[in-house]
Design a protein around this motif. Sequence first.
Motif, PDB file in Angstrom:
ATOM      1  N   MET A  55       0.826  -1.201   0.000  1.00 52.53           N
ATOM      2  CA  MET A  55       0.000   0.000   0.000  1.00 52.53           C
ATOM      3  C   MET A  55       0.868   1.262   0.000  1.00 52.53           C
ATOM      4  O   MET A  55       1.967   1.271   0.554  1.00 52.53           O
ATOM      5  CB  MET A  55      -0.892   0.032   1.251  1.00 52.53           C
ATOM      6  N   ASN A  56       0.380   2.310  -0.596  1.00 51.47           N
ATOM      7  CA  ASN A  56       1.029   3.603  -0.572  1.00 51.47           C
ATOM      8  C   ASN A  56       0.947   4.174   0.838  1.00 51.47           C
ATOM      9  O   ASN A  56      -0.129   4.400   1.373  1.00 51.47           O
ATOM     10  CB  ASN A  56       0.331   4.530  -1.567  1.00 51.47           C
ATOM     11  N   LYS A  57       2.102   4.415   1.472  1.00 50.42           N
ATOM     12  CA  LYS A  57       2.116   4.854   2.875  1.00 50.42           C
ATOM     13  C   LYS A  57       1.470   6.220   3.061  1.00 50.42           C
ATOM     14  O   LYS A  57       0.970   6.528   4.137  1.00 50.42           O
ATOM     15  CB  LYS A  57       3.563   4.873   3.396  1.00 50.42           C
ATOM     16  N   PRO A  59     -13.994  -7.031   3.837  1.00 52.36           N
ATOM     17  CA  PRO A  59     -12.740  -7.687   4.207  1.00 52.36           C
ATOM     18  C   PRO A  59     -11.498  -6.883   3.867  1.00 52.36           C
ATOM     19  O   PRO A  59     -10.435  -7.110   4.452  1.00 52.36           O
ATOM     20  CB  PRO A  59     -12.784  -8.986   3.382  1.00 52.36           C
ATOM     21  N   LEU A  60     -11.601  -5.942   2.914  1.00 48.13           N
ATOM     22  CA  LEU A  60     -10.425  -5.214   2.463  1.00 48.13           C
ATOM     23  C   LEU A  60     -10.593  -3.714   2.695  1.00 48.13           C
ATOM     24  O   LEU A  60     -11.704  -3.178   2.571  1.00 48.13           O
ATOM     25  CB  LEU A  60     -10.189  -5.462   0.971  1.00 48.13           C
ATOM     26  N   TRP A  88     -17.665  -0.050  -1.646  1.00 50.87           N
ATOM     27  CA  TRP A  88     -18.108  -0.841  -0.495  1.00 50.87           C
ATOM     28  C   TRP A  88     -18.487  -2.244  -0.977  1.00 50.87           C
ATOM     29  O   TRP A  88     -19.521  -2.449  -1.594  1.00 50.87           O
ATOM     30  CB  TRP A  88     -19.308  -0.145   0.144  1.00 50.87           C
ATOM     31  N   LYS A  89     -17.611  -3.217  -0.693  1.00 51.78           N
ATOM     32  CA  LYS A  89     -17.807  -4.598  -1.146  1.00 51.78           C
ATOM     33  C   LYS A  89     -17.794  -5.530   0.064  1.00 51.78           C
ATOM     34  O   LYS A  89     -16.755  -6.091   0.436  1.00 51.78           O
ATOM     35  CB  LYS A  89     -16.683  -5.010  -2.112  1.00 51.78           C
ATOM     36  N   PRO A  90     -18.943  -5.706   0.724  1.00 53.47           N
ATOM     37  CA  PRO A  90     -18.961  -6.555   1.916  1.00 53.47           C
ATOM     38  C   PRO A  90     -18.757  -8.029   1.580  1.00 53.47           C
ATOM     39  O   PRO A  90     -18.971  -8.471   0.444  1.00 53.47           O
ATOM     40  CB  PRO A  90     -20.364  -6.313   2.477  1.00 53.47           C
ATOM     41  N   THR A  91     -18.350  -8.769   2.580  1.00 53.20           N
ATOM     42  CA  THR A  91     -18.216 -10.223   2.436  1.00 53.20           C
ATOM     43  C   THR A  91     -19.563 -10.807   2.001  1.00 53.20           C
ATOM     44  O   THR A  91     -20.607 -10.456   2.532  1.00 53.20           O
ATOM     45  CB  THR A  91     -17.786 -10.847   3.762  1.00 53.20           C
TER      46      THR A  91
END
Length: 634
Positions: free
Chosen positions: A1-3, A14-15, A140-143
């Motif tokens: 990831m870009n800090k 999940p992400l 927004w991509k929920p499990t």
Amino acid sequence: MNKSQMYITMPDAPLPVALPGGWTVVHQGDPLTVMGPESDLTMFFLVRPVTSDTEQLFRLAWQQAEPEFDLPVGQTVELPSTDGWDTVVQVSYSTPESESRIAIAFARMLNTRAYITLIDGTKAGFSRRMAHIAELNNAWKPTGLKEPSLAGISPKAFGEDEQKAMSSFVDWAMRHIGIPGVAVAVVQDGNTVYAEGFGVRRAGETDPVTPDTRFMIGSSTKPLTTLMMARLIDRGHFTWATPVTKVLPSFALADSDVTQRLEMRHTVCACTGMPRRDFDLFFRFRGVRPEDRIAEMKQMSPTTGFGETFQYSNYLVAAGGYAAAHSYAPDLDLGNAYDRSMRQLVFEPLGMQQSSVHGIHSPLDAAPHGRTFDGRCAPIDPVIEQFVDSSAPSGAVWSNVLDMARYLSCELRNGQNEHGEQVVSVDSLLARRRSAVRIDGKTSYGLGLLLTEQQGLAQVTHGGNTLGFSADMFFLPEHGVGMVVLTNLRAANLFLTAIGQKLIEILFEAESKAETILTGAKKALDNSLESLRKRVKTDPGATAWIRDYVGNYVSEELGPASISREGEGFRIAFESWSSDLGVEEQSSESRQIVLTSAPWLGGIKLQLTDDPDILLLDGGQTKYRFVRVGEKRS
């Protein structure tokens, strides 16, 4: 990831999700709360159990997010989703016009849980950050969310059965939602395999729409403009990176540094941060030349940074198209140069014999329509469509589905026309399809083209709306399929969405959603009109106080306005068009004079101010003042 990049964790997801630049986290708990860069826009994310009372679901969510929230519901739209959600409900709220505020709520249902997004902010904030809102909401991509994909599936041939299915659906859909006329064409493997007309050219008359009937295509003009620009790049007139001022020396914005940075590609990428200022076009256009529109831009500046977010500017596209045309026909004025460029570089090489830039409206063409308060479709004065003549590269083309199918064929044949001639190089053609600015996780804007992914299918598209027409066109480059739909009604966008979805269902045997989309659109339309009739009053008793505002006014940007008594009611006349008036009283402190004639239908409101001689029109990022001139008239 870009800090240096900030991330948030959405409920049930999940992400982590990246925050757009400049956004901040206000509250990481329940509800997750983030704020826009200008601190005038807030989004809340929360999850609740699905209930049968959606209105109560939203009310409880707002109570937790903003305990003082008490705005009434303005419109509710319920639609099926093609992204894996069970159902999507969108609610917009009626806000006091004086607050220049927008409030919207989404609930996306998945099994037993409702994923709720609440958005509250200024109109200016929405206008600047609409793409960021879409990016966050769609990220927004929920499990458990499984997005359907048609990737890897080959389309069927669009044969006789497929044609019958399409005709049957279009005929039902236009009648169900009430559209006077529609024309549809489908292209497959470089050939026009379907072209049909439905309904009538003008409501109340019997002349039918045919595949030859011409419509205004609105912003579907933009891909044609960038195709013309691509041809001039092939000829060495300029490159996408050439500064605009080197092609059109008269071009300038308010900020000289931005003016010097602006390249030809920037005029058509919606990536420079230039805000949309369509009111300037709608209200004052009589005798206005393209050169005058270019001069007006000397008072305009971007409101976000280059590449920061998607903002759509018809002015800027016009500047790019006129600059390109000037390089081709420098001895002509800008309007005639653009007309010649489009005719000689696009229409003639592609065989688009019936297409033209603005042109004279003929009885053989479709008439523009808007809706009335009772939901009927009524013809509007074609003069009002002349608003786009002085910004023609952004939306002034008239065409029919046969000609637009020839354009789609060129795109699908990688720059060749129907005779196999290479009209534009592959490199210049495809440069228009490279992402220039992100809109959300699946959609970006290229150069006069929207690039998106729908149900796993890569799609290139651009719709178009004028004041009395709606159009859409899209093509699937990987599958050699394209479609164009033209209508003679303002704001028929969900109808167009349903027709496009039907093609995907027919060709790829996708899950059936088109009919539900259309049914939901009809319900939303009926609810919207019912709400409008409750809010906006037109009877003599309610509108009597407008008499205090009878008189002549002028706006520096939008020109003259005159309010007069007409029988028992009131009317307002602008430079080239007029409208009946109603009133909306949201409170004793918030009263508006509302334009009620088609096509405006309550969409334009003049706010009262502390000064009885000044009326305010809220354009989001721009506020327009109409100042009374001369004596009051009774």
